[in-house]
Scaffold this active site. Sequence first.
Site, short mmCIF file in Angstrom:
data_model
loop_
_atom_site.label_atom_id
_atom_site.label_comp_id
_atom_site.label_asym_id
_atom_site.label_seq_id
_atom_site.Cartn_x
_atom_site.Cartn_y
_atom_site.Cartn_z
N ASN A 84 19.68 41.74 31.34
CA ASN A 84 18.56 41.94 32.27
C ASN A 84 18.51 40.86 33.34
OD1 ASN A 84 17.43 44.33 31.32
ND2 ASN A 84 16.14 43.29 29.83
N ASP A 119 20.64 44.77 16.67
CA ASP A 119 20.13 44.05 17.84
C ASP A 119 21.29 43.87 18.81
OD1 ASP A 119 17.69 42.19 18.75
OD2 ASP A 119 19.57 41.19 19.29
N GLU A 148 15.32 45.55 22.28
CA GLU A 148 16.75 45.88 22.19
C GLU A 148 17.17 46.03 20.74
OE1 GLU A 148 16.57 41.39 22.13
OE2 GLU A 148 15.58 42.92 23.28
#
Length: 181
Positions: A46, A38, A81
Site C-alpha cells: 500500500n 497473512d 490482509e
Amino acid sequence: THDFLTGIWNRRAILDLLEREWPRARREGQAMGIIMVDLDHFKRINDLHGHPAGGAVLSEAANRMRTLIRPYDGLGRYGGEEFLIVLVGCGTAETARVAERLQSSLETRPFTIPGGKISVTGSFGLFVDDPHTSETTQFAETHETDDVHMLLKIADDALYQAKHQGRNQVIVGKMPSAQAA
C-alpha cells in the site's frame, strides 16, 4: 455476508461458519483444520504502490485461494490482509498440504497491479482439531464445544510464529502445554 472487495465471506460470516462447523465436526467424529493467512509486508504494498494496488493484491490472493480449496470449504477475509479458511474433514496432513499449495500459489506467480507486477508471499498458521488424536481429544474435553476463540488463538499464534521465523512459511499450531497436560 460477503467482503465487498474480494467477494469471499466477510469476517462475521466466516466466524459464523466456524462456530457452526466445529461442534458439528466434533459430534460426527471428523477432523477439522483451520488456516490463518497473512499476506507478508502488505503495508509496504500500500505504501509503495497505493491502495488500488493493495486492493488488486487482496482480490487476486482471494481468487487464487478460492481455486485451491474445495467448493464446500470456508474462505473469508478475517482482517485487513488476513484470511481464514475452514476445512471440515481435514486432518493435520491434509490441512498442511492445502496451506502449502496456497503458499506456493502466492509466491510462484507475480501479482498484477496497476502499473505492473509484484511478488507477494504469505505466512500461514494452522490448527487442526482431530478427535482421533489424543492431544486434540483432551482439548475438546476441557473446552466448551463452541469456544472457537481458543482455536483461532492457536492458529493465530502459529501465524505469528511463521512471521517471526522469516515469513512465507507454514506453521502448525499446537495446544499450549498447560492445556495439553
